[in-house]
Design a protein around this motif. Structure first.
Motif, PDB file in Angstrom:
ATOM      1  N   GLU A 335     -13.158  24.593  30.816  1.00  0.00           N
ATOM      2  CA  GLU A 335     -13.275  24.315  32.253  1.00  0.00           C
ATOM      3  C   GLU A 335     -14.727  24.119  32.681  1.00  0.00           C
ATOM      4  O   GLU A 335     -15.023  23.281  33.549  1.00  0.00           O
ATOM      5  CB  GLU A 335     -12.649  25.474  33.041  1.00  0.00           C
ATOM      6  N   THR A 336     -15.639  24.884  32.083  1.00  0.00           N
ATOM      7  CA  THR A 336     -17.041  24.867  32.535  1.00  0.00           C
ATOM      8  C   THR A 336     -17.927  23.909  31.750  1.00  0.00           C
ATOM      9  O   THR A 336     -19.086  23.716  32.118  1.00  0.00           O
ATOM     10  CB  THR A 336     -17.644  26.276  32.448  1.00  0.00           C
ATOM     11  N   THR A 337     -17.414  23.297  30.704  1.00  0.00           N
ATOM     12  CA  THR A 337     -18.275  22.443  29.876  1.00  0.00           C
ATOM     13  C   THR A 337     -17.787  21.004  29.757  1.00  0.00           C
ATOM     14  O   THR A 337     -18.432  20.200  29.096  1.00  0.00           O
ATOM     15  CB  THR A 337     -18.420  23.028  28.452  1.00  0.00           C
ATOM     16  N   THR A 338     -16.670  20.665  30.392  1.00  0.00           N
ATOM     17  CA  THR A 338     -16.149  19.300  30.269  1.00  0.00           C
ATOM     18  C   THR A 338     -16.174  18.584  31.614  1.00  0.00           C
ATOM     19  O   THR A 338     -16.121  19.220  32.674  1.00  0.00           O
ATOM     20  CB  THR A 338     -14.701  19.285  29.725  1.00  0.00           C
ATOM     21  N   ASP A 339     -16.235  17.272  31.554  1.00  0.00           N
ATOM     22  CA  ASP A 339     -16.213  16.439  32.747  1.00  0.00           C
ATOM     23  C   ASP A 339     -14.866  16.587  33.450  1.00  0.00           C
ATOM     24  O   ASP A 339     -13.813  16.619  32.811  1.00  0.00           O
ATOM     25  CB  ASP A 339     -16.436  14.980  32.355  1.00  0.00           C
ATOM     26  N   LYS A 340     -14.878  16.673  34.783  1.00  0.00           N
ATOM     27  CA  LYS A 340     -13.641  16.911  35.522  1.00  0.00           C
ATOM     28  C   LYS A 340     -12.617  15.791  35.341  1.00  0.00           C
ATOM     29  O   LYS A 340     -11.416  16.012  35.505  1.00  0.00           O
ATOM     30  CB  LYS A 340     -13.934  17.093  37.009  1.00  0.00           C
ATOM     31  N   LYS A 341     -13.077  14.597  34.965  1.00  0.00           N
ATOM     32  CA  LYS A 341     -12.153  13.477  34.773  1.00  0.00           C
ATOM     33  C   LYS A 341     -11.236  13.682  33.571  1.00  0.00           C
ATOM     34  O   LYS A 341     -10.147  13.123  33.517  1.00  0.00           O
ATOM     35  CB  LYS A 341     -12.946  12.176  34.615  1.00  0.00           C
ATOM     36  N   ILE A 342     -11.711  14.443  32.590  1.00  0.00           N
ATOM     37  CA  ILE A 342     -10.898  14.664  31.386  1.00  0.00           C
ATOM     38  C   ILE A 342     -10.559  16.135  31.198  1.00  0.00           C
ATOM     39  O   ILE A 342     -10.115  16.550  30.133  1.00  0.00           O
ATOM     40  CB  ILE A 342     -11.615  14.129  30.123  1.00  0.00           C
ATOM     41  N   ARG A 343     -10.766  16.935  32.249  1.00  0.00           N
ATOM     42  CA  ARG A 343     -10.600  18.379  32.106  1.00  0.00           C
ATOM     43  C   ARG A 343      -9.166  18.758  31.750  1.00  0.00           C
ATOM     44  O   ARG A 343      -8.923  19.606  30.890  1.00  0.00           O
ATOM     45  CB  ARG A 343     -11.041  19.066  33.395  1.00  0.00           C
ATOM     46  N   SER A 344      -8.188  18.141  32.409  1.00  0.00           N
ATOM     47  CA  SER A 344      -6.788  18.466  32.114  1.00  0.00           C
ATOM     48  C   SER A 344      -6.443  18.100  30.676  1.00  0.00           C
ATOM     49  O   SER A 344      -5.760  18.853  29.973  1.00  0.00           O
ATOM     50  CB  SER A 344      -5.858  17.730  33.085  1.00  0.00           C
ATOM     51  N   SER A 345      -6.915  16.941  30.250  1.00  0.00           N
ATOM     52  CA  SER A 345      -6.657  16.522  28.868  1.00  0.00           C
ATOM     53  C   SER A 345      -7.352  17.444  27.888  1.00  0.00           C
ATOM     54  O   SER A 345      -6.831  17.742  26.811  1.00  0.00           O
ATOM     55  CB  SER A 345      -7.138  15.080  28.658  1.00  0.00           C
ATOM     56  N   ALA A 346      -8.563  17.892  28.254  1.00  0.00           N
ATOM     57  CA  ALA A 346      -9.306  18.803  27.383  1.00  0.00           C
ATOM     58  C   ALA A 346      -8.576  20.139  27.248  1.00  0.00           C
ATOM     59  O   ALA A 346      -8.523  20.734  26.164  1.00  0.00           O
ATOM     60  CB  ALA A 346     -10.711  19.021  27.933  1.00  0.00           C
ATOM     61  N   GLN A 347      -7.977  20.621  28.358  1.00  0.00           N
ATOM     62  CA  GLN A 347      -7.185  21.853  28.281  1.00  0.00           C
ATOM     63  C   GLN A 347      -5.971  21.642  27.380  1.00  0.00           C
ATOM     64  O   GLN A 347      -5.589  22.532  26.604  1.00  0.00           O
ATOM     65  CB  GLN A 347      -6.728  22.278  29.687  1.00  0.00           C
ATOM     66  N   GLY A 348      -5.370  20.459  27.475  1.00  0.00           N
ATOM     67  CA  GLY A 348      -4.248  20.144  26.591  1.00  0.00           C
ATOM     68  C   GLY A 348      -4.677  20.116  25.142  1.00  0.00           C
ATOM     69  O   GLY A 348      -3.942  20.560  24.249  1.00  0.00           O
ATOM     70  N   LEU A 349      -5.888  19.620  24.886  1.00  0.00           N
ATOM     71  CA  LEU A 349      -6.419  19.579  23.525  1.00  0.00           C
ATOM     72  C   LEU A 349      -6.648  20.984  22.994  1.00  0.00           C
ATOM     73  O   LEU A 349      -6.371  21.283  21.829  1.00  0.00           O
ATOM     74  CB  LEU A 349      -7.719  18.783  23.505  1.00  0.00           C
ATOM     75  N   PHE A 350      -7.136  21.876  23.863  1.00  0.00           N
ATOM     76  CA  PHE A 350      -7.333  23.276  23.480  1.00  0.00           C
ATOM     77  C   PHE A 350      -6.006  23.906  23.067  1.00  0.00           C
ATOM     78  O   PHE A 350      -5.908  24.587  22.034  1.00  0.00           O
ATOM     79  CB  PHE A 350      -7.960  24.035  24.654  1.00  0.00           C
ATOM     80  N   MET A 351      -4.958  23.665  23.848  1.00  0.00           N
ATOM     81  CA  MET A 351      -3.644  24.209  23.512  1.00  0.00           C
ATOM     82  C   MET A 351      -3.091  23.576  22.240  1.00  0.00           C
ATOM     83  O   MET A 351      -2.420  24.234  21.443  1.00  0.00           O
ATOM     84  CB  MET A 351      -2.679  23.984  24.676  1.00  0.00           C
ATOM     85  N   MET A 352      -3.376  22.286  22.055  1.00  0.00           N
ATOM     86  CA  MET A 352      -2.911  21.605  20.854  1.00  0.00           C
ATOM     87  C   MET A 352      -3.550  22.207  19.600  1.00  0.00           C
ATOM     88  O   MET A 352      -2.881  22.407  18.578  1.00  0.00           O
ATOM     89  CB  MET A 352      -3.241  20.116  20.931  1.00  0.00           C
ATOM     90  N   MET A 353      -4.825  22.532  19.685  1.00  0.00           N
ATOM     91  CA  MET A 353      -5.522  23.082  18.525  1.00  0.00           C
ATOM     92  C   MET A 353      -5.041  24.500  18.198  1.00  0.00           C
ATOM     93  O   MET A 353      -4.911  24.868  17.030  1.00  0.00           O
ATOM     94  CB  MET A 353      -7.032  23.088  18.770  1.00  0.00           C
ATOM     95  N   THR A 354      -4.768  25.315  19.245  1.00  0.00           N
ATOM     96  CA  THR A 354      -4.343  26.690  19.003  1.00  0.00           C
ATOM     97  C   THR A 354      -2.850  26.790  18.685  1.00  0.00           C
ATOM     98  O   THR A 354      -2.450  27.307  17.644  1.00  0.00           O
ATOM     99  CB  THR A 354      -4.660  27.572  20.226  1.00  0.00           C
ATOM    100  N   ASN A 355      -2.007  26.284  19.603  1.00  0.00           N
ATOM    101  CA  ASN A 355      -0.555  26.407  19.446  1.00  0.00           C
ATOM    102  C   ASN A 355       0.052  25.310  18.580  1.00  0.00           C
ATOM    103  O   ASN A 355       1.208  25.424  18.162  1.00  0.00           O
ATOM    104  CB  ASN A 355       0.133  26.382  20.810  1.00  0.00           C
ATOM    105  N   GLY A 356      -0.715  24.239  18.347  1.00  0.00           N
ATOM    106  CA  GLY A 356      -0.221  23.138  17.532  1.00  0.00           C
ATOM    107  C   GLY A 356      -0.719  23.225  16.096  1.00  0.00           C
ATOM    108  O   GLY A 356      -0.072  23.814  15.229  1.00  0.00           O
ATOM    109  N   PHE A 357      -1.898  22.667  15.863  1.00  0.00           N
ATOM    110  CA  PHE A 357      -2.434  22.631  14.505  1.00  0.00           C
ATOM    111  C   PHE A 357      -2.682  24.025  13.947  1.00  0.00           C
ATOM    112  O   PHE A 357      -2.430  24.291  12.770  1.00  0.00           O
ATOM    113  CB  PHE A 357      -3.720  21.811  14.472  1.00  0.00           C
ATOM    114  N   GLY A 358      -3.186  24.945  14.794  1.00  0.00           N
ATOM    115  CA  GLY A 358      -3.434  26.306  14.329  1.00  0.00           C
ATOM    116  C   GLY A 358      -2.158  27.001  13.901  1.00  0.00           C
ATOM    117  O   GLY A 358      -2.117  27.684  12.879  1.00  0.00           O
ATOM    118  N   ALA A 359      -1.101  26.810  14.702  1.00  0.00           N
ATOM    119  CA  ALA A 359       0.185  27.434  14.385  1.00  0.00           C
ATOM    120  C   ALA A 359       0.753  26.898  13.077  1.00  0.00           C
ATOM    121  O   ALA A 359       1.266  27.656  12.238  1.00  0.00           O
ATOM    122  CB  ALA A 359       1.177  27.199  15.523  1.00  0.00           C
TER     123      ALA A 359
END
Length: 460
Positions: A335-359
């Motif tokens: 939230e604090t390090t990404t551009d607001k235009k891609i913030r929602s997508s960046a949050q989705g990427l965070f979830m993808m890395m943890t709950n997706g590829f990490g899982a």
């Protein structure tokens, strides 16, 4: 009915239909079906596989074409129907296929449940920051209640856990249709590039060293969560193989013991703002990794009595810090390090890395390692009884041998079939070592200075 109460029921049921089987599925797999660990790791990986692409697809549909509550309803009804078929799978491969279908229906509903709550609260002129957290906490409570019901009704190793979840999921699907409408927002220009419509712009964040490193550690730590979800309850249940622990409370009510982890999770959420403001995002993430070391380390030396029981309970308590501190601080880093235009997508990427590829990584790697390195095979009654800290002629041991392993002792002292027992002590120690290595590497490689002003908007 009060609007916030209706959303509370939604949150409660959303996680109830997951908690009814997530922690106890291993008992059905190992204790009832007697299937192997490598294949179980693959089954647990279905959640990660589904998380890689399904939330994105359903998010696009909800943003552009169909009301969110209608998609949510359809997905839960389909999820519930599939769960009724799941326990009738004839072999691990068919179980994997059916579970993958179930997860494709369920995993996107987690994000949809949040989206529906946000939309309804905003449309009703309510304060999302103030009103949503108390609603979301009831999701964790729903998870805990489901665990208790599964255990107390004697279904932690039976197909009943899937029937409980399936029935409630269908009810939730119908209930969702009674909620206020959540029409498509249509915020994405239909003429926008396909990459933007799919939220792929966030992948350019991998060009930045610090952000790329953060996502890498997110994936590796996401694996740890799958280890504890997949194997925690069956670890406690398998103390039943030891005659001296067979009738212990830990064995009989393992799921209730494990639910302490979810109670801890709700409490540590309240402590996060203080820790974030005092120590900063990096230190809080590092605390999470060290908490995972303790989570696994305490399990390694835990037994169902005395000091060992205290270690099991401590392991469940530190889980709250291990789970919450990384997920929430990681989300704030995005939230604090990404551009607001891609913030929602960046949050989705965070979830993808943890709950997706990490899982997926954690599930497959753990299943393979447990089968290859941490499963002992016994062919004689004397060797097995010695490992289980008893004698070959112990009546309880002979009863366990027949009930749990479907084997008997031959006249010459050999077993009628090979008995395989997991070495939980070394399994948990290896997981603790994994988390410790991650913590050390993260502390050295990840550079992020604490800036209190970044977190000025974090509310108690």
């Amino acid at each position: 009915m009060n609007l916030k109460l209706r959303l509370t029921i939604l949150s409660f049921l959303q996680f109830f239909v997951w908690g009814a089987w997530l922690i106890t599925m291993a008992n059905f797999w190992f204790g009832t079906k007697h299937w192997d660990g490598a294949q179980f790791g693959a089954v647990f990986g279905t959640m990660g596989i589904a998380s890689i692409f399904m939330p994105t697809i359903t998010g696009i549909i909800a943003d552009r074409w169909v009301n969110a509550e209608r998609i949510f309803s359809a997905l839960h009804i389909l999820y519930g129907i599939v769960l009724f078929f799941l326990p009738h799978s004839a072999d691990p491969n068919s179980f994997f296929s059916v579970m993958l279908i179930a997860m494709c229906f369920y995993m996107p509903t987690i994000a949809l449940a949040n989206s529906i709550s946000y939309t309804i609260l905003k449309n009703s002129s309510l304060d999302v920051v103030k009103d949503f957290p108390p609603i979301r906490v009831w999701g964790t409570i729903g998870f805990i209640v489901a665990m208790w019901i599964t255990n107390l009704t004697g279904n932690k190793a039976t197909e009943g856990q899937f029937y409980i979840a399936g029935g409630v999921a269908i009810f939730l699907g119908i209930y969702a249709l009674t909620l206020p409408k959540c029409p498509p927002q249509k915020l994405i220009d239909k003429n926008a590039p396909l990459s933007e419509q799919l939220g792929l712009n966030a992948f350019k964040l991998f060009k930045d060293y610090k952000t790329a490193l953060f996502f890498l550690f997110s994936m590796l730590l996401g694996a740890a969560l799958q280890l504890t979800n997949a194997y925690g309850d069956v670890f406690l249940s398998e103390f039943e193989h030891f005659p001296k622990y067979a009738d212990s409370f830990v064995v009989q009510r393992s799921t209730i013991i494990m639910s302490i982890s979810q109670v801890s999770e709700t409490l540590f959420i309240l402590a996060i703002p203080f820790f974030l403001k005092k120590f900063g995002i990096k230190m809080v993430m590092l605390m999470s990794m060290l908490a995972w070391v303790l989570r696994f380390g305490f399990f390694a030396y835990g037994i169902p009595e005395g000091f060992g029981l205290g270690l099991i309970i401590l392991s469940c308590i530190v889980y709250g810090m291990a789970f919450d501190f990384f997920n929430i601080s990681g989300s704030l880093f995005v939230e604090t390090t990404t551009d607001k235009k891609i913030r929602s997508s960046a949050q989705g990427l965070f979830m993808m890395m943890t709950n997706g590829f990490g899982a997926v990584f954690g599930s497959y790697a753990a299943g393979w390692a447990i089968d290859k390195f941490f499963t002992h095979k016994f062919t004689t009654a004397s060797s097995l009884s010695s490992y289980l800290e008893t004698t070959p002629d112990n009546p309880t041991f002979l009863g366990i041998l027949k009930k749990s392993f479907n084997a008997v002792v031959n006249p010459d002292g050999t077993l009628s079939s090979i008995v395989m027992v997991k070495d939980w002590h070394n399994i948990w120690l290896s997981f603790a070592a994994y988390a410790l290595i991650l913590a050390v590497l993260f502390a050295v490689l990840f550079k992020h200075k604490h800036n209190p002003e970044e977190l000025a908007d974090v509310k108690h």
